[in-house]
Every structure is written in structure tokens, then in C-alpha cells.
Design a protein around this motif. Sequence first.
Motif, PDB file in Angstrom:
ATOM      1  N   LEU A 316       0.857  -1.187   0.000  1.00  0.00           N
ATOM      2  CA  LEU A 316       0.000   0.000   0.000  1.00  0.00           C
ATOM      3  C   LEU A 316       0.888   1.229   0.000  1.00  0.00           C
ATOM      4  O   LEU A 316       1.574   1.518   0.987  1.00  0.00           O
ATOM      5  N   GLY A 317       0.920   1.928  -1.129  1.00  0.00           N
ATOM      6  CA  GLY A 317       1.711   3.145  -1.245  1.00  0.00           C
ATOM      7  C   GLY A 317       0.820   4.372  -1.141  1.00  0.00           C
ATOM      8  O   GLY A 317      -0.208   4.464  -1.825  1.00  0.00           O
ATOM      9  N   VAL A 339      -4.166  -1.559  -8.311  1.00  0.00           N
ATOM     10  CA  VAL A 339      -5.322  -0.716  -7.985  1.00  0.00           C
ATOM     11  C   VAL A 339      -4.814   0.673  -7.614  1.00  0.00           C
ATOM     12  O   VAL A 339      -3.883   0.804  -6.815  1.00  0.00           O
ATOM     13  N   ILE A 340      -5.411   1.699  -8.212  1.00  0.00           N
ATOM     14  CA  ILE A 340      -5.066   3.083  -7.882  1.00  0.00           C
ATOM     15  C   ILE A 340      -6.333   3.794  -7.437  1.00  0.00           C
ATOM     16  O   ILE A 340      -7.338   3.790  -8.151  1.00  0.00           O
ATOM     17  N   MET A 341      -6.288   4.385  -6.256  1.00  0.00           N
ATOM     18  CA  MET A 341      -7.395   5.209  -5.775  1.00  0.00           C
ATOM     19  C   MET A 341      -6.952   6.665  -5.832  1.00  0.00           C
ATOM     20  O   MET A 341      -6.018   7.064  -5.137  1.00  0.00           O
ATOM     21  N   ALA A 342      -7.616   7.441  -6.670  1.00  0.00           N
ATOM     22  CA  ALA A 342      -7.254   8.846  -6.849  1.00  0.00           C
ATOM     23  C   ALA A 342      -8.457   9.593  -7.400  1.00  0.00           C
ATOM     24  O   ALA A 342      -9.162   9.083  -8.281  1.00  0.00           O
ATOM     25  N   GLU A 343      -8.697  10.789  -6.901  1.00  0.00           N
ATOM     26  CA  GLU A 343      -9.817  11.579  -7.396  1.00  0.00           C
ATOM     27  C   GLU A 343      -9.588  11.998  -8.839  1.00  0.00           C
ATOM     28  O   GLU A 343     -10.534  12.158  -9.604  1.00  0.00           O
ATOM     29  N   SER A 344      -8.345  12.176  -9.225  1.00  0.00           N
ATOM     30  CA  SER A 344      -7.993  12.440 -10.623  1.00  0.00           C
ATOM     31  C   SER A 344      -6.647  11.778 -10.895  1.00  0.00           C
ATOM     32  O   SER A 344      -5.812  11.689  -9.992  1.00  0.00           O
ATOM     33  N   LEU A 345      -6.453  11.316 -12.117  1.00  0.00           N
ATOM     34  CA  LEU A 345      -5.250  10.557 -12.443  1.00  0.00           C
ATOM     35  C   LEU A 345      -4.881  10.788 -13.902  1.00  0.00           C
ATOM     36  O   LEU A 345      -5.730  10.662 -14.790  1.00  0.00           O
ATOM     37  N   LEU A 363     -11.438  -0.376   1.823  1.00  0.00           N
ATOM     38  CA  LEU A 363     -11.227  -1.203   0.631  1.00  0.00           C
ATOM     39  C   LEU A 363      -9.755  -1.237   0.244  1.00  0.00           C
ATOM     40  O   LEU A 363      -9.224  -2.292  -0.119  1.00  0.00           O
ATOM     41  N   ALA A 364      -9.070  -0.084   0.327  1.00  0.00           N
ATOM     42  CA  ALA A 364      -7.646  -0.039  -0.012  1.00  0.00           C
ATOM     43  C   ALA A 364      -6.849  -0.967   0.896  1.00  0.00           C
ATOM     44  O   ALA A 364      -5.987  -1.722   0.433  1.00  0.00           O
ATOM     45  N   VAL A 365      -7.147  -0.925   2.180  1.00  0.00           N
ATOM     46  CA  VAL A 365      -6.445  -1.781   3.141  1.00  0.00           C
ATOM     47  C   VAL A 365      -6.759  -3.249   2.870  1.00  0.00           C
ATOM     48  O   VAL A 365      -5.871  -4.105   2.874  1.00  0.00           O
ATOM     49  N   SER A 366      -8.036  -3.557   2.600  1.00  0.00           N
ATOM     50  CA  SER A 366      -8.444  -4.944   2.352  1.00  0.00           C
ATOM     51  C   SER A 366      -7.765  -5.520   1.115  1.00  0.00           C
ATOM     52  O   SER A 366      -7.277  -6.661   1.125  1.00  0.00           O
ATOM     53  N   LEU A 367      -7.710  -4.749   0.037  1.00  0.00           N
ATOM     54  CA  LEU A 367      -7.073  -5.224  -1.196  1.00  0.00           C
ATOM     55  C   LEU A 367      -5.576  -5.448  -0.993  1.00  0.00           C
ATOM     56  O   LEU A 367      -5.010  -6.420  -1.499  1.00  0.00           O
ATOM     57  N   LYS A 369      -4.089  -6.134   1.858  1.00  0.00           N
ATOM     58  CA  LYS A 369      -3.929  -7.303   2.729  1.00  0.00           C
ATOM     59  C   LYS A 369      -4.104  -8.600   1.959  1.00  0.00           C
ATOM     60  O   LYS A 369      -3.516  -9.627   2.309  1.00  0.00           O
ATOM     61  N   SER A 370      -4.925  -8.581   0.897  1.00  0.00           N
ATOM     62  CA  SER A 370      -5.126  -9.796   0.108  1.00  0.00           C
ATOM     63  C   SER A 370      -3.909 -10.138  -0.747  1.00  0.00           C
ATOM     64  O   SER A 370      -3.821 -11.248  -1.262  1.00  0.00           O
ATOM     65  N   GLY A 371      -2.980  -9.180  -0.903  1.00  0.00           N
ATOM     66  CA  GLY A 371      -1.765  -9.444  -1.664  1.00  0.00           C
ATOM     67  C   GLY A 371      -1.580  -8.565  -2.877  1.00  0.00           C
ATOM     68  O   GLY A 371      -0.594  -8.710  -3.602  1.00  0.00           O
ATOM     69  N   LEU A 372      -2.491  -7.629  -3.132  1.00  0.00           N
ATOM     70  CA  LEU A 372      -2.388  -6.758  -4.295  1.00  0.00           C
ATOM     71  C   LEU A 372      -1.504  -5.548  -3.998  1.00  0.00           C
ATOM     72  O   LEU A 372      -1.249  -5.210  -2.847  1.00  0.00           O
ATOM     73  N   ARG A 373      -1.053  -4.899  -5.058  1.00  0.00           N
ATOM     74  CA  ARG A 373      -0.321  -3.641  -4.947  1.00  0.00           C
ATOM     75  C   ARG A 373      -1.316  -2.504  -5.143  1.00  0.00           C
ATOM     76  O   ARG A 373      -1.948  -2.393  -6.201  1.00  0.00           O
ATOM     77  N   VAL A 374      -1.448  -1.652  -4.131  1.00  0.00           N
ATOM     78  CA  VAL A 374      -2.432  -0.576  -4.137  1.00  0.00           C
ATOM     79  C   VAL A 374      -1.712   0.753  -3.968  1.00  0.00           C
ATOM     80  O   VAL A 374      -0.850   0.895  -3.096  1.00  0.00           O
ATOM     81  N   ALA A 375      -2.071   1.723  -4.812  1.00  0.00           N
ATOM     82  CA  ALA A 375      -1.557   3.089  -4.671  1.00  0.00           C
ATOM     83  C   ALA A 375      -2.725   3.988  -4.276  1.00  0.00           C
ATOM     84  O   ALA A 375      -3.759   4.001  -4.946  1.00  0.00           O
ATOM     85  N   LEU A 376      -2.562   4.730  -3.199  1.00  0.00           N
ATOM     86  CA  LEU A 376      -3.612   5.612  -2.684  1.00  0.00           C
ATOM     87  C   LEU A 376      -3.111   7.046  -2.770  1.00  0.00           C
ATOM     88  O   LEU A 376      -2.143   7.418  -2.103  1.00  0.00           O
ATOM     89  N   VAL A 377      -3.748   7.833  -3.632  1.00  0.00           N
ATOM     90  CA  VAL A 377      -3.349   9.226  -3.815  1.00  0.00           C
ATOM     91  C   VAL A 377      -4.205  10.069  -2.885  1.00  0.00           C
ATOM     92  O   VAL A 377      -5.352  10.399  -3.176  1.00  0.00           O
ATOM     93  N   ASN A 378      -3.648  10.385  -1.735  1.00  0.00           N
ATOM     94  CA  ASN A 378      -4.412  11.078  -0.703  1.00  0.00           C
ATOM     95  C   ASN A 378      -3.454  11.595   0.367  1.00  0.00           C
ATOM     96  O   ASN A 378      -2.449  10.957   0.660  1.00  0.00           O
ATOM     97  N   ASP A 379      -3.790  12.731   0.950  1.00  0.00           N
ATOM     98  CA  ASP A 379      -2.915  13.328   1.967  1.00  0.00           C
ATOM     99  C   ASP A 379      -3.172  12.794   3.373  1.00  0.00           C
ATOM    100  O   ASP A 379      -2.463  13.145   4.302  1.00  0.00           O
ATOM    101  N   ARG A 380      -4.194  11.943   3.542  1.00  0.00           N
ATOM    102  CA  ARG A 380      -4.574  11.516   4.879  1.00  0.00           C
ATOM    103  C   ARG A 380      -3.983  10.150   5.232  1.00  0.00           C
ATOM    104  O   ARG A 380      -4.696   9.144   5.376  1.00  0.00           O
ATOM    105  N   ALA A 381      -2.669  10.102   5.373  1.00  0.00           N
ATOM    106  CA  ALA A 381      -2.012   8.849   5.770  1.00  0.00           C
ATOM    107  C   ALA A 381      -2.468   8.417   7.159  1.00  0.00           C
ATOM    108  O   ALA A 381      -2.506   7.215   7.458  1.00  0.00           O
TER     109      ALA A 381
END
Length: 529
Positions: A316-317, A339-345, A363-367, A369-381
Motif C-alpha cells: 500500500l503506497g 489498484v489506484i485510488m485517486a480523485e484524478s489521475l 477497501l484499499a487496506v483490504s485489497l 492485505k489480500s496481496g495486491l499492490r495498491v496506490a492511494l493518492v491522498n494526503d490523509r495517511a
Amino acid sequence: MRNSQVVGIAVTARGREMLGQIPWLTLHDPIDDLKVELAQFWQKQNTIVFCLPLEKVVKLIAPYLEQGEHPTVIAVDMTAQYVISVLGTSYLVKEIADLLHAQPIGADVTTAGIIPADRWGLPWGWRLGKGDWQAINQKLERGERVGVVQEVGSELWKRALPAHHPLLFYPEPDDQAEVFISHRSRQLQAHQGQWHPRVLWLGVVCAPDTPPGLLLQAIQTACQINHLSDLAIAGVVTAEPNDRLATIAQQRGWVYRQGDGEDAEALAMQGAAGQLVAPSQSFQRLVSLAEPHNQGSVTIAIALSPQEYIGSEGYLGIIPNQLQALTLRERECLLTATVIMAESLPGEFRYGKIVETQINYPLAVSLAKSGLRVALVNDRADLVFAHLLDQGWQGRHPRVEVLPGVSAVQTIGAQLGIVLQENFCVINLHGGQAGEGILQRRVEAAALSDLVIVILQPCTPYRLTPLILSLEILRHYRSVTTPVALVKGENVTITQLKDIDLRSIDRDTTLLIGNDFTQFFPRNEGRGT
């Protein structure tokens, strides 16, 4: 049977370091004669990436070019300036070049906007089965219909498909389909191929000294007589410690577990948490050609899991919200994510990705944890870590990385001509779980300390109270003529603390409240600075 892995071969430390930047590549360090080892890889691997001079790569592969079937061969030059398609389909060239910041030569991306069929299952840990994948990919390139039957495994991969794609999904197994995603073993026609998600769990009961040859033959026979593929095996569960079975599992990338009880069916169900697909069967006095004196008994049952085993720890990046000036590490994070979560990309990062425009922390955490590479574009670490801890995270699985970059607050400071480096604080009035009492104490402490204050998410259409109370506190401790900037996107309004108009503020507005030393001067175009 070719393996779905992408294997990298390098003979220098610099070469291994470069290939190590490719997360889905398995690095092989030659032990003996590279020519001898290459002969083994040539028959088994689907893709080989060399970090060697092109001339040497050509000499190495030349003796095998007369063989009918061959893997894809890619060469990375020793300076990492070029990534070259040497043999076979070359769709990986651009991906590798992006990761290494090199120039692709011979890259071939499907015109339908879909990643090639023999890449679909790699992020999910699926095993690539038999098939004429080159013919299937050529149909995709021409935009022709490709039929798909999926019996098991996650269907999230479909969300990476473009809006208009040539895939036709059959609700039931159909011989007209080109691609099967299944745990079963089937006879394929010339134009077909098959993926095997790892969803089968084997319950194994045998003596600890059972010969490895007998164990392996029993497992393969159990799969064959039940028309199941051993490529779909996720793991094995046994009642007692069995070093020989553990070794077989390690060699084949299976999970090895110890369960409770002596019943093979119960053990299989403990691993799968699903349904039984092959009841207990005993195999006795099997003879292995390698070990002709094998004697013993092995009992095997097979269960089907509703979720495939991906086989990686997950990642999870967390990337700051500003994507205008990405660092190399941030680009790598986006390029390697599934998987990339971002309001704009930007469009360059969308190809073959599952892109979610709504930020969903659970959902980002769950994915991940399942073994996927997830990028989360957000300032709220902080919210990400809150959800991780709620799910029992212990610092591993998934691996979490907060990437440094330019935050939204610093970007706003640049818009105003202010360097927000020290003596300032950031308060989010709606982004956390703090109650109004805690928020008021934070605002009061910041006001007393004469820090420059940045307020994020000041209000919502249904909740103005935190903002109203905050402004009352600030007006009590600071001069009502204190400069204030209201920033929303490119729109900047300069005003004073006494003149703030609540009607011009919404959740996407950022407030910057100056301190006793803050001054604003007009620019020619009318902005403050």
C-alpha cells in the motif's frame, strides 16, 4: 508447460539491482554455466528478461531459435538506457522501460486498450496454463471479439478494462470461448488458452516418512482423476509435521499448513473455507520411476476456496494529492500498482489499472492485505493507518510506504508566494474522528502560539458549527485585521479575519490564517502574495 513468471537474468551486481526494480519479475542469479541453465528456462518460462549486452543475448538464444515454441525475450542494456524487444510479443517492453526510466525499442501495446491476455492474472497470482496466447493477443490487437469463461477467482480484474472492449463474457462454460479462467483441466482447441487461479486446497494424510515421489504422484493423480489442474493448487494441509511435503510445497509455491484432525476432507476444508470438490481418495503402493521401491499410503481430499491465493504480502503506497510534479519513486508506485485510488489521475497511469475515483480506506487496506499492490493518492495517511490498526495490522502484510512529495498545503503556499516550511500548523475540521471539543482546543492552542494556521475541509453543507466556533476563537485571540486567504483550486481570495464570508466556503476550500507578522501585497493580476 510454461510458467507464468517473468524471469530476469543478470550476471553483475548493477544488473541485478536494475532488474530488482521490477516487482513482478523473479530474479535468477546464474550459479553455473549460463548456457546450460538457459536450456532449462527456455522450455519452462513464458518471458525472460536479460540485463546483458544485446550481442551476448543474441548469441545465447541463437541455438534455440529453431525450436517451435519459444518464450518472449527482452534485453535491458547495461546502462539502463534502452529496453529492447528481442524475440516474441513485446508488450512488456514499455512497462519495464517506464519502471527503469529508459527508452523502449520495439514496444507493442494492444490497440484495444487491454493488456495482453497472458498478463491478466499475474497481479492475482494466477498460473498461466496452456494456450495459443500469441493468437489470442493478435485478436485483441485487431479489436476482434474474444470470448471469456470465468469459473473461479476474483472478477475485480474486469474493472481495469476500458469502457469499450472486445471481450465477451459467457455466463456458463462454452466451447466457443478463447480464454478459460478455471480450476479445471480441459482439452483446449488451437485458438484457446487457460488461466488457473490458485483456489484448490488439499487435505493430505500420510506417514511423515512417505517418499516425495509417492506424495507428488498421488497429488497429481488426485487432480487428474477429478479433472482438476495442479496449477490451481493454493496449498496443502496436513495433520502432522511432514518435512517432505513441506519441501514439495515450497518448491511449487504452495502454502503448507498444519491442521487439526486426521480426516483429509476436514483438513482440506480448513484450508479452503469453501466447498469440497473431491472426497477422500487413497493411493497405495504407487511406483515412481525415480524411486521404484516406493511403498506407503497417501489419502487426499480437495476443496475449493471462494478466494484465490495471490502469494505476495501486498503493498500500500500513499502518495500526496498533488500529481503535477511526481518524483521517480511516486511514478514507480503508480506504474506498478494493480489498484489506484485517486480523485484524478493522468492518463499515462490508467492503462491496465483498476482506477477508483472515490477514496475508500477500508477497501484499499483490504485489497492490499489480500496481496495486491495498491496506490492511494491522498494526503490523509493518518486515516489509512487508523484503518490498518483496526484490522489488526502489526507492521507487515501489507507493506505500507508513505512517499514523500509536495502536499496540497505546500502547493497552496506556493500559489500565495509563501514558503510553508516552519512555524505553521494544519487542522482538518472534518477529515478525522476528533469531536468538536478536541477541535476547539487545537484551534485555541494554534491561535495562542501565533502559528500560521491552515484549515482543511472547513465545512460541509450540513455541518458549519466547527468552522463557526473556530473563527470565533481566532477572532478572540488574533487581530480581526489578520490576513486570510481562501483557496479553492486556482481561485484565491484575500480578505481579513473580520470579513470572512461563510457563503464562499465549502468542503473543498482551504483557509490560510496569517499570524502577527503576515502581510499580503497585491500582484499586478490582482492576487495577493
